[in-house]
Design a protein around this motif. Structure first.
Motif, PDB file in Angstrom:
ATOM      1  N   ARG A 137      -5.937  41.562  -4.272  1.00 43.97           N
ATOM      2  CA  ARG A 137      -5.165  40.876  -3.346  1.00 43.97           C
ATOM      3  C   ARG A 137      -6.137  39.847  -2.752  1.00 43.97           C
ATOM      4  N   ASP A 138      -7.247  39.970  -1.750  1.00 39.70           N
ATOM      5  CA  ASP A 138      -8.148  38.842  -1.515  1.00 39.70           C
ATOM      6  C   ASP A 138      -8.924  38.241  -2.765  1.00 39.70           C
ATOM      7  N   GLY A 139      -9.008  39.070  -3.655  1.00 35.71           N
ATOM      8  CA  GLY A 139      -9.701  38.595  -4.785  1.00 35.71           C
ATOM      9  C   GLY A 139      -8.759  37.609  -5.683  1.00 35.71           C
ATOM     10  N   GLN A 140      -7.564  37.830  -5.595  1.00 36.31           N
ATOM     11  CA  GLN A 140      -6.568  36.979  -6.506  1.00 36.31           C
ATOM     12  C   GLN A 140      -6.241  35.795  -5.835  1.00 36.31           C
ATOM     13  N   GLN A 141      -6.483  35.537  -4.467  1.00 37.00           N
ATOM     14  CA  GLN A 141      -6.063  34.656  -3.651  1.00 37.00           C
ATOM     15  C   GLN A 141      -6.972  33.279  -4.100  1.00 37.00           C
ATOM     16  N   SER A 142      -7.792  33.333  -4.885  1.00 33.96           N
ATOM     17  CA  SER A 142      -8.778  32.039  -5.283  1.00 33.96           C
ATOM     18  C   SER A 142      -8.627  31.853  -6.694  1.00 33.96           C
ATOM     19  N   ARG A 143      -7.829  32.773  -7.342  1.00 34.42           N
ATOM     20  CA  ARG A 143      -7.973  32.358  -8.594  1.00 34.42           C
ATOM     21  C   ARG A 143      -6.605  32.555  -9.367  1.00 34.42           C
ATOM     22  N   LEU A 160     -11.829  50.228 -12.833  1.00 37.88           N
ATOM     23  CA  LEU A 160     -12.088  50.831 -11.553  1.00 37.88           C
ATOM     24  C   LEU A 160     -12.266  52.267 -11.348  1.00 37.88           C
ATOM     25  N   HIS A 161     -11.368  52.742 -12.053  1.00 38.50           N
ATOM     26  CA  HIS A 161     -11.092  54.130 -12.002  1.00 38.50           C
ATOM     27  C   HIS A 161     -12.557  55.003 -12.598  1.00 38.50           C
ATOM     28  N   ARG A 162     -12.699  54.332 -13.854  1.00 40.39           N
ATOM     29  CA  ARG A 162     -13.812  54.948 -14.405  1.00 40.39           C
ATOM     30  C   ARG A 162     -15.301  54.638 -13.794  1.00 40.39           C
ATOM     31  N   LEU A 163     -15.117  53.484 -12.996  1.00 39.60           N
ATOM     32  CA  LEU A 163     -16.415  52.996 -12.456  1.00 39.60           C
ATOM     33  C   LEU A 163     -16.633  54.086 -11.155  1.00 39.60           C
ATOM     34  N   GLY A 164     -15.450  54.480 -10.523  1.00 40.30           N
ATOM     35  CA  GLY A 164     -15.833  55.193  -9.404  1.00 40.30           C
ATOM     36  C   GLY A 164     -16.114  56.631  -9.574  1.00 40.30           C
ATOM     37  N   GLY A 165     -15.965  57.114 -10.748  1.00 39.49           N
ATOM     38  CA  GLY A 165     -16.443  58.345 -11.163  1.00 39.49           C
ATOM     39  C   GLY A 165     -15.461  59.663 -10.700  1.00 39.49           C
ATOM     40  N   PRO A 166     -15.650  60.793 -11.005  1.00 39.12           N
ATOM     41  CA  PRO A 166     -15.124  61.895 -10.614  1.00 39.12           C
ATOM     42  C   PRO A 166     -14.969  62.254  -9.149  1.00 39.12           C
ATOM     43  N   LYS A 167     -15.920  61.885  -8.253  1.00 38.23           N
ATOM     44  CA  LYS A 167     -15.910  62.076  -6.871  1.00 38.23           C
ATOM     45  C   LYS A 167     -14.993  60.798  -6.247  1.00 38.23           C
ATOM     46  N   GLY A 168     -14.805  59.755  -7.089  1.00 38.16           N
ATOM     47  CA  GLY A 168     -13.715  58.837  -6.444  1.00 38.16           C
ATOM     48  C   GLY A 168     -14.480  57.705  -5.352  1.00 38.16           C
ATOM     49  N   LYS A 169     -15.748  57.571  -5.619  1.00 35.07           N
ATOM     50  CA  LYS A 169     -16.318  56.610  -4.631  1.00 35.07           C
ATOM     51  C   LYS A 169     -15.682  55.178  -4.340  1.00 35.07           C
ATOM     52  N   ILE A 170     -14.919  54.862  -5.388  1.00 39.78           N
ATOM     53  CA  ILE A 170     -14.181  53.561  -5.307  1.00 39.78           C
ATOM     54  C   ILE A 170     -12.949  54.332  -4.886  1.00 39.78           C
ATOM     55  N   ARG A 171     -12.693  54.341  -3.550  1.00 32.03           N
ATOM     56  CA  ARG A 171     -11.492  55.276  -2.796  1.00 32.03           C
ATOM     57  C   ARG A 171     -10.146  54.476  -3.240  1.00 32.03           C
ATOM     58  N   GLN A 172     -10.061  53.259  -2.915  1.00 28.80           N
ATOM     59  CA  GLN A 172      -8.755  52.739  -2.557  1.00 28.80           C
ATOM     60  C   GLN A 172      -8.759  51.062  -3.218  1.00 28.80           C
ATOM     61  N   SER A 173      -7.445  50.713  -3.716  1.00 29.75           N
ATOM     62  CA  SER A 173      -7.417  49.300  -4.231  1.00 29.75           C
ATOM     63  C   SER A 173      -6.024  48.738  -3.611  1.00 29.75           C
ATOM     64  N   GLU A 174      -5.941  47.818  -3.179  1.00 30.75           N
ATOM     65  CA  GLU A 174      -5.028  47.257  -2.306  1.00 30.75           C
ATOM     66  C   GLU A 174      -4.099  46.002  -3.213  1.00 30.75           C
ATOM     67  N   PHE A 175      -2.951  46.155  -3.165  1.00 26.64           N
ATOM     68  CA  PHE A 175      -2.165  45.069  -4.116  1.00 26.64           C
ATOM     69  C   PHE A 175      -0.931  44.531  -3.089  1.00 26.64           C
ATOM     70  N   THR A 222     -16.210  31.097  -0.525  1.00 26.12           N
ATOM     71  CA  THR A 222     -17.265  31.659  -1.127  1.00 26.12           C
ATOM     72  C   THR A 222     -17.031  33.040  -1.694  1.00 26.12           C
ATOM     73  N   GLY A 223     -16.240  33.727  -1.369  1.00 27.32           N
ATOM     74  CA  GLY A 223     -15.884  35.054  -1.920  1.00 27.32           C
ATOM     75  C   GLY A 223     -16.312  36.332  -1.186  1.00 27.32           C
ATOM     76  N   ASN A 224     -15.753  37.235  -1.330  1.00 29.95           N
ATOM     77  CA  ASN A 224     -15.953  38.599  -0.930  1.00 29.95           C
ATOM     78  C   ASN A 224     -17.331  39.296  -1.254  1.00 29.95           C
ATOM     79  N   THR A 225     -17.464  40.421  -0.551  1.00 23.71           N
ATOM     80  CA  THR A 225     -18.625  41.261  -0.828  1.00 23.71           C
ATOM     81  C   THR A 225     -18.607  41.755  -2.365  1.00 23.71           C
ATOM     82  N   PRO A 226     -19.330  41.569  -3.344  1.00 21.89           N
ATOM     83  CA  PRO A 226     -19.297  42.030  -4.862  1.00 21.89           C
ATOM     84  C   PRO A 226     -19.115  43.529  -4.665  1.00 21.89           C
ATOM     85  N   LEU A 227     -18.391  43.923  -5.529  1.00 23.59           N
ATOM     86  CA  LEU A 227     -18.116  45.177  -5.715  1.00 23.59           C
ATOM     87  C   LEU A 227     -19.247  46.101  -6.320  1.00 23.59           C
TER      88      LEU A 227
END
Length: 462
Positions: A68-74, A89-104, A302-307
């Motif tokens: 979403r916001d990351g796609q507005q500059s490229r 992102l699913h793999r990076l977040g691991g089995p506890k889902g520390k990357i909770r959501q992604s917006e589209f 200048t971008g968002n917070t780097p994940l």
């Protein structure tokens, strides 16, 4: 005073006195904080030394805005690219889902196709959410696709209310609440994006507005998330700084005075003043459960917070990665560069090609003796990237062998030694460069080209 309720705060285990109510302060002229934000001067950071306490939630997590916001500059991602990154992102977040959501986005068929394909994965995390225009038609689209949450833009500074929307505060609040109610009527969780909060009247508009949102939440029994949007990167994390620039002050006000629970507060930062990461971490420390990020910080201006930065901030604060697979960060970086043609600046922490490369001769000597001396952590373990020593006239033949083994990730019997013909020939070439007056280190590109040339000439299978 006698009518104010005393209650036990179960997070601090202290008795606290219920705060006064904060009604909407309607004004005829916008309060644009000219004392802080005079457009023909550099913005000012003022202090009143009002300190609020740390309030780290029991659980914290990361949410993603890469699509979403990351796609507005490229250039827009293709549906296939979105699905691939979502898998990462699913793999990076691991089995506890520390990357909770992604917006589209849902505007185009391409966007919707990507959403459907990601939903077909069946992953619990990251949950697929949307960002839409605030109207009933789009709410119905969200419901039709089967999403449970959507973002809604609710700009909250007088810059936006008066100058962009051409409204007064009371009109804006009434308008926003009607939109949120429409969303709730469809049974969808609203995520209210409080745009430009760090230039807003926190106690004259933001807190009263959020109080009304919490009333709607109680009425419909549907959670309403508050996204704290530091749209222009004005937020600061300094103790005692004044609002609206104080991130601790904003988070405290939302929790204590508006009654928004930590799990419904999410910080979204921009990096205009190099503060996105610090402000995101500060939001966790003072009570927000979520921080919203994009991969490699790609986003507006200048971008968002780097994940990837917040993955390592999480580990430093919690003492554990909680199952997050940080090696995926390197895979993502390689995917962006090789498949998407995105250039990551070489000095970028964790993902730039030079982030763990030692150039200074004395540093290289120390690294070769014990890599802990000049490496931030075991980068080979956590990022599949062992530290590199750049090659110069001080590297020696051992340094050249080390560079080849680490750059090409050679293991066991495949590793080269000081006696290897390739290393010996490369050392001769390096010596010639500096004998002829060179003073700078050799680049990776130069070394790779020379290694390819030597390998072809000497018929070395490398």
């Amino acid at each position: 005073m006698e009518n104010r309720k005393v209650y036990l705060n179960h997070h601090t285990n202290l008795l606290e006195l219920e705060e006064h109510m904060y009604p909407l302060v309607d004004v005829d002229t916008p309060n644009v904080f000219r004392n802080l934000f005079h457009y023909d001067e550099i913005p000012k950071i003022a202090f009143n030394d009002r300190i609020v306490p740390h309030h780290m939630p029991d659980e914290i997590w990361i949410t993603d805005t890469t699509f979403r916001d990351g796609q507005q500059s490229r250039a827009p991602y293709t549906s296939e690219q979105i699905v691939t990154i979502y898998d990462y992102l699913h793999r990076l977040g691991g089995p506890k889902g520390k990357i909770r959501q992604s917006e589209f986005f849902l505007y185009s068929k391409k966007d919707r196709d990507a959403v459907y394909k990601c939903l077909e994965k069946g992953y619990e995390f990251p949950e697929v959410t949307s960002w839409i225009r605030a109207n009933k038609k789009d709410f119905e689209l969200v419901k039709e696709i089967g999403l449970k949450e959507t973002g809604i833009l609710v700009s909250c500074s007088d810059y936006h209310i008066f100058y962009k929307l051409k409204m007064k505060r009371s009109e804006a609040m009434k308008h926003y609440l009607s939109i949120v109610r429409e969303c709730l009527e469809t049974g969808i969780r609203p995520r209210c994006h409080l745009e430009d909060i760090t230039r807003s009247d926190i106690y004259g508009f933001v807190i009263p507005f959020c109080v009304e949102l919490m009333k709607l939440m109680n009425e419909y029994q549907i959670p309403i998330k508050i996204r704290v949007c530091d749209t222009m990167g004005y937020g600061v994390n300094y103790p005692g700084a004044v609002i609206p620039r104080s991130i601790p002050g904003i988070i405290y006000g939302l929790m204590v005075h508006a009654g928004v629970p930590s799990e419904l507060i999410e910080f979204h930062g921009h990096n205009d003043f190099y503060k996105a990461v610090n402000n995101s971490t500060t939001s966790w420390l003072y009570g927000a459960c979520g921080v919203n990020c994009s991969m490699f910080g790609i986003g507006e201006r200048t971008g968002n917070t780097p994940l990837e930065a917040m993955v390592f901030e999480y580990a430093q604060l919690r003492g554990t990665l909680d199952g997050m697979d940080t090696r995926v960060i390197t895979e993502l970086a390689e995917y962006y560069e090789k498949e998407l043609g995105y250039h990551i600046p070489p000095a970028t922490p964790f993902v730039g090609k030079n982030f763990n490369v030692t150039r200074a001769g004395i540093h290289a000597d120390g690294l070769l003796k014990n890599e802990e001396i000049y490496n931030v952590f075991d980068t080979a373990k956590f990022l599949d990237r062992p530290p590199l020593v750049s090659v110069s006239n001080t590297s020696g033949i051992a340094g050249i062998a080390h560079w080849i083994n680490t750059y090409y990730k050679l293991k066991g019997d495949a590793q080269v030694t000081k006696e290897s013909p390739l290393v010996v020939e490369l050392k001769k070439w390096v010596d010639v460069q500096y004998d002829e007056g060179r003073v700078t280190v050799l680049t990776d590109h130069e070394l790779v080209d020379k290694i390819n040339e030597i390998s072809e000439t000497m018929k070395i299978d490398f």
